[in-house]
Design a protein around this motif. Structure first.
Motif, PDB file in Angstrom:
ATOM      1  N   TRP A  52     -60.720 -30.218  17.501  1.00  0.00           N
ATOM      2  CA  TRP A  52     -61.560 -29.160  16.948  1.00  0.00           C
ATOM      3  C   TRP A  52     -61.201 -28.940  15.488  1.00  0.00           C
ATOM      4  O   TRP A  52     -60.048 -29.087  15.099  1.00  0.00           O
ATOM      5  CB  TRP A  52     -61.329 -27.848  17.694  1.00  0.00           C
ATOM      6  N   VAL A  53     -62.197 -28.527  14.700  1.00  0.00           N
ATOM      7  CA  VAL A  53     -61.976 -28.005  13.362  1.00  0.00           C
ATOM      8  C   VAL A  53     -62.322 -26.530  13.443  1.00  0.00           C
ATOM      9  O   VAL A  53     -63.397 -26.157  13.934  1.00  0.00           O
ATOM     10  CB  VAL A  53     -62.878 -28.698  12.312  1.00  0.00           C
ATOM     11  N   LEU A  54     -61.413 -25.691  12.995  1.00  0.00           N
ATOM     12  CA  LEU A  54     -61.628 -24.246  12.946  1.00  0.00           C
ATOM     13  C   LEU A  54     -61.531 -23.823  11.494  1.00  0.00           C
ATOM     14  O   LEU A  54     -60.551 -24.141  10.816  1.00  0.00           O
ATOM     15  CB  LEU A  54     -60.568 -23.515  13.781  1.00  0.00           C
ATOM     16  N   GLU A  55     -62.546 -23.119  11.016  1.00  0.00           N
ATOM     17  CA  GLU A  55     -62.527 -22.615   9.636  1.00  0.00           C
ATOM     18  C   GLU A  55     -62.809 -21.126   9.644  1.00  0.00           C
ATOM     19  O   GLU A  55     -63.614 -20.645  10.441  1.00  0.00           O
ATOM     20  CB  GLU A  55     -63.546 -23.373   8.783  1.00  0.00           C
ATOM     21  N   GLU A  64     -65.958 -26.395  15.192  1.00  0.00           N
ATOM     22  CA  GLU A  64     -66.737 -27.588  15.515  1.00  0.00           C
ATOM     23  C   GLU A  64     -65.884 -28.532  16.353  1.00  0.00           C
ATOM     24  O   GLU A  64     -64.761 -28.867  15.969  1.00  0.00           O
ATOM     25  CB  GLU A  64     -67.164 -28.295  14.234  1.00  0.00           C
ATOM     26  N   LYS A  65     -66.415 -28.955  17.486  1.00  0.00           N
ATOM     27  CA  LYS A  65     -65.736 -29.953  18.300  1.00  0.00           C
ATOM     28  C   LYS A  65     -65.976 -31.315  17.655  1.00  0.00           C
ATOM     29  O   LYS A  65     -67.104 -31.674  17.343  1.00  0.00           O
ATOM     30  CB  LYS A  65     -66.264 -29.940  19.730  1.00  0.00           C
ATOM     31  N   VAL A  66     -64.913 -32.051  17.430  1.00  0.00           N
ATOM     32  CA  VAL A  66     -65.018 -33.367  16.808  1.00  0.00           C
ATOM     33  C   VAL A  66     -65.421 -34.351  17.897  1.00  0.00           C
ATOM     34  O   VAL A  66     -64.722 -34.521  18.888  1.00  0.00           O
ATOM     35  CB  VAL A  66     -63.686 -33.783  16.156  1.00  0.00           C
ATOM     36  N   SER A  74     -59.529 -29.582   3.507  1.00  0.00           N
ATOM     37  CA  SER A  74     -58.793 -29.537   2.252  1.00  0.00           C
ATOM     38  C   SER A  74     -59.367 -28.487   1.324  1.00  0.00           C
ATOM     39  O   SER A  74     -60.230 -28.768   0.506  1.00  0.00           O
ATOM     40  CB  SER A  74     -58.809 -30.911   1.577  1.00  0.00           C
ATOM     41  N   ASN A  75     -58.893 -27.278   1.466  1.00  0.00           N
ATOM     42  CA  ASN A  75     -59.188 -26.193   0.527  1.00  0.00           C
ATOM     43  C   ASN A  75     -60.674 -25.903   0.338  1.00  0.00           C
ATOM     44  O   ASN A  75     -61.075 -25.462  -0.736  1.00  0.00           O
ATOM     45  CB  ASN A  75     -58.543 -26.461  -0.835  1.00  0.00           C
ATOM     46  N   GLN A  76     -61.463 -26.170   1.328  1.00  0.00           N
ATOM     47  CA  GLN A  76     -62.878 -25.814   1.262  1.00  0.00           C
ATOM     48  C   GLN A  76     -63.432 -25.827   2.678  1.00  0.00           C
ATOM     49  O   GLN A  76     -62.880 -26.472   3.559  1.00  0.00           O
ATOM     50  CB  GLN A  76     -63.659 -26.791   0.392  1.00  0.00           C
ATOM     51  N   LEU A  77     -64.498 -25.094   2.877  1.00  0.00           N
ATOM     52  CA  LEU A  77     -65.147 -25.098   4.185  1.00  0.00           C
ATOM     53  C   LEU A  77     -65.918 -26.402   4.346  1.00  0.00           C
ATOM     54  O   LEU A  77     -66.553 -26.874   3.410  1.00  0.00           O
ATOM     55  CB  LEU A  77     -66.085 -23.897   4.320  1.00  0.00           C
ATOM     56  N   SER A  78     -65.867 -26.974   5.544  1.00  0.00           N
ATOM     57  CA  SER A  78     -66.552 -28.243   5.785  1.00  0.00           C
ATOM     58  C   SER A  78     -67.485 -28.206   6.980  1.00  0.00           C
ATOM     59  O   SER A  78     -68.249 -29.137   7.189  1.00  0.00           O
ATOM     60  CB  SER A  78     -65.522 -29.363   5.975  1.00  0.00           C
ATOM     61  N   ILE A  79     -67.429 -27.148   7.770  1.00  0.00           N
ATOM     62  CA  ILE A  79     -68.339 -27.034   8.913  1.00  0.00           C
ATOM     63  C   ILE A  79     -69.690 -26.594   8.375  1.00  0.00           C
ATOM     64  O   ILE A  79     -69.805 -25.552   7.728  1.00  0.00           O
ATOM     65  CB  ILE A  79     -67.811 -26.042   9.960  1.00  0.00           C
ATOM     66  N   THR A  80     -70.704 -27.386   8.650  1.00  0.00           N
ATOM     67  CA  THR A  80     -72.037 -27.063   8.137  1.00  0.00           C
ATOM     68  C   THR A  80     -72.900 -26.484   9.261  1.00  0.00           C
ATOM     69  O   THR A  80     -72.770 -25.327   9.601  1.00  0.00           O
ATOM     70  CB  THR A  80     -72.668 -28.289   7.459  1.00  0.00           C
ATOM     71  N   PHE A 106     -78.731 -22.261   9.995  1.00  0.00           N
ATOM     72  CA  PHE A 106     -77.488 -21.661   9.526  1.00  0.00           C
ATOM     73  C   PHE A 106     -76.480 -22.756   9.190  1.00  0.00           C
ATOM     74  O   PHE A 106     -76.207 -23.637   9.996  1.00  0.00           O
ATOM     75  CB  PHE A 106     -76.904 -20.729  10.591  1.00  0.00           C
ATOM     76  N   ASP A 107     -75.920 -22.696   7.993  1.00  0.00           N
ATOM     77  CA  ASP A 107     -74.919 -23.641   7.501  1.00  0.00           C
ATOM     78  C   ASP A 107     -73.693 -22.816   7.108  1.00  0.00           C
ATOM     79  O   ASP A 107     -73.723 -22.089   6.108  1.00  0.00           O
ATOM     80  CB  ASP A 107     -75.493 -24.394   6.301  1.00  0.00           C
ATOM     81  N   PHE A 108     -72.633 -22.900   7.906  1.00  0.00           N
ATOM     82  CA  PHE A 108     -71.446 -22.075   7.678  1.00  0.00           C
ATOM     83  C   PHE A 108     -70.852 -22.285   6.293  1.00  0.00           C
ATOM     84  O   PHE A 108     -70.602 -21.325   5.558  1.00  0.00           O
ATOM     85  CB  PHE A 108     -70.401 -22.345   8.759  1.00  0.00           C
TER      86      PHE A 108
END
Length: 170
Positions: A52-55, A64-66, A74-80, A106-108
């Protein structure tokens, strides 16, 4: 670390972290110097069966489940737009702030940050360089390779200077 201590699967660790975030929030200075510098956090959470990626942004979060491939943070949100779990008020809060109209998808990352998410994997930077290094070893990443990637200074992943990498865990 508390997710690792209190859970026996990646998804349970995700639940531990978001429950703690809901109860205690997040914050605190990211530097030992007197300069105040804070930011919100992202987590890669994996076990042998899932990842999982948690932001986070304040108390709000998206996960987001990978499903395959490689992922980095890396220092920025990546879940869209692929959000598998979220804070129950994530979208309502964004709408109340005027960040999202409630009509378009919706784009996180686009809603909760200033980053142009379309350029994340193409512009030079830690995120892009990490993505390249992970893809170079895709399908054969071992603990040793992961440690080698996290130690990479040329890419900027292992930072030196004003802002220094203080810890990475494999």
């Amino acid at each position: 670390r508390l997710g690792l201590e209190r859970a026996d699967t990646a998804e349970k660790a995700l639940t531990v972290i978001v429950d703690l975030l809901e109860k205690y929030g997040q914050g605190g200075n990211c530097m030992e110097s007197p300069m105040v510098f804070t930011y919100h956090n992202s987590f890669l959470i994996a076990d042998r069966k899932e990842a999982w990626v948690l932001e986070t942004s304040g108390k709000y979060w998206a996960a987001e489940k990978v499903e395959g491939g490689v992922r980095n943070i890396s220092n920025q949100l990546s879940i869209t737009t692929k959000i598998d779990r979220e804070h129950p008020e994530l979208k309502a809060y964004a709408k109340s702030k005027g960040w999202w109209d409630g009509e378009k998808e919706f784009d996180f990352a686009a809603t909760y940050s200033y980053v142009n998410t379309a350029r994340m994997t193409t512009s030079r930077g830690r995120y892009c360089e990490g993505y390249k290094l992970l893809n170079k070893h895709k399908g054969s990443i071992t603990s040793e390779i992961m440690m080698q990637i996290l130690r990479d200074k040329e890419s900027g992943i292992n930072m030196e200077g004003g802002f220094m990498t203080t810890g990475s865990m494999v």
